[in-house]
Design an enzyme around this catalytic site. Structure first.
Site, short mmCIF file in Angstrom:
data_model
loop_
_atom_site.label_atom_id
_atom_site.label_comp_id
_atom_site.label_asym_id
_atom_site.label_seq_id
_atom_site.Cartn_x
_atom_site.Cartn_y
_atom_site.Cartn_z
N ASP A 73 0.83 -1.20 0.00
CA ASP A 73 0.00 0.00 0.00
C ASP A 73 0.87 1.26 0.00
O ASP A 73 0.60 2.22 -0.72
CB ASP A 73 -0.91 -0.01 1.23
CG ASP A 73 -1.72 1.26 1.37
OD1 ASP A 73 -2.56 1.53 0.50
OD2 ASP A 73 -1.49 2.00 2.34
N GLU A 112 -2.08 -5.21 -3.59
CA GLU A 112 -1.11 -4.51 -2.73
C GLU A 112 -0.08 -5.49 -2.17
O GLU A 112 1.12 -5.17 -2.08
CB GLU A 112 -1.83 -3.78 -1.61
CG GLU A 112 -2.67 -2.61 -2.11
CD GLU A 112 -3.42 -1.91 -1.01
OE1 GLU A 112 -3.75 -0.72 -1.19
OE2 GLU A 112 -3.70 -2.55 0.04
#
Length: 254
Positions: free
Chosen positions: A45, A117
């Site tokens: 992320d 992610e």
């Protein structure tokens, strides 16, 4: 071996890290509390956000901080990342628990986005920061090719309200429900506008409703594009320059 979706990106990822990135917590809990992908998701992320931020900053010197932030949000949203995951057929490679498998976990926006992610995190640890950043930009490149994405993704509820007003319909209403325990609650939302039904999910009621609105807005845009394509084809078949006017000589004749 998992990871066939990575061949197009020319990156070599450690196999154990890749398997970890594809392991959902539901599978881990059913296998003696085995490791799962949430730590990699946390890392990915951050890498995703940095790569997108740098690209937007460099390529849009005319945009304000607020406008850049909104564009970044559109590109790293759960809906956008889930779209990326579906393009890679990532759902087919997930390791899921039986419960998630039975409830369609392989196509859930939140699970797909989290896995993207995690894969980014695995690429970072297996390669280097520059390679990971390049990988991120290759992932989001298809999203950047769609100029309408930002207006509809950033404010999809307003898009639907305007469409409803144009059609003389009442403002769209959202039907939203939450399921699961408090610490892992998932909300699903449905919105209807005429014959268009948008669906979305998220970790809060607001996120789920935004996802549903984005889905409906995307369907409306696709329908407009299809109509425009049909009109263009019809016009090309009836080009006035190719149709003889009454009393005029036929083409190719003196």
């Amino acid at each position: 071996m998992p990871g066939g979706f990575l061949h197009a990106f020319d990156v070599a990822v450690d196999q154990e890290l890749l398997e970890l990135a594809l392991t959902h917590r539901s599978w881990a809990y059913e296998h003696g509390a085995a490791p799962h992908n949430e730590r990699l998701e946390f890392l990915g992320d951050s890498i995703l956000g940095q790569a997108v931020t740098v690209k937007l900053y460099r390529e849009h010197p005319d945009l304000t901080e607020g406008e850049l932030a909104k564009r970044r949000a559109a590109l790293v949203s759960t809906l956008a990342l889930a779209e990326v995951a579906r393009g890679l057929d990532l759902g087919a490679e997930l390791r899921l628990g039986k419960g998630e498998e039975q409830t369609g976990g392989r196509d859930k926006d939140s699970i797909l986005a989290d896995t993207v992610e995690a894969v980014i995190g695995a690429v970072f640890l297996s390669t280097d920061p520059d390679t990971a950043a390049r990988f991120v930009l290759q992932l989001i490149d298809p999203l950047l090719d769609d100029p309408d994405r930002f207006t509809e993704v950033l404010d999809p509820k307003t898009t639907l309200q305007k469409e409803a007003a144009t059609r003389g319909l009442p403002s769209p209403a959202y039907d939203t429900e939450g399921t699961g325990p408090d610490h892992a609650r998932v909300f699903t939302s449905t919105v209807r506008l005429g014959d268009v039904v948008g669906r979305g999910e998220g970790t809060s009621k607001k996120v789920a409703e935004l996802a549903a609105a984005r889905d409906a807005a995307a369907q409306l845009r696709a329908a407009r594009a299809a109509r425009s394509g049909r009109k263009a084809r019809h016009s090309s078949k009836a080009d006035p320059a190719l149709v003889a006017q009454p009393g005029a000589p036929a083409a190719g004749r003196a």
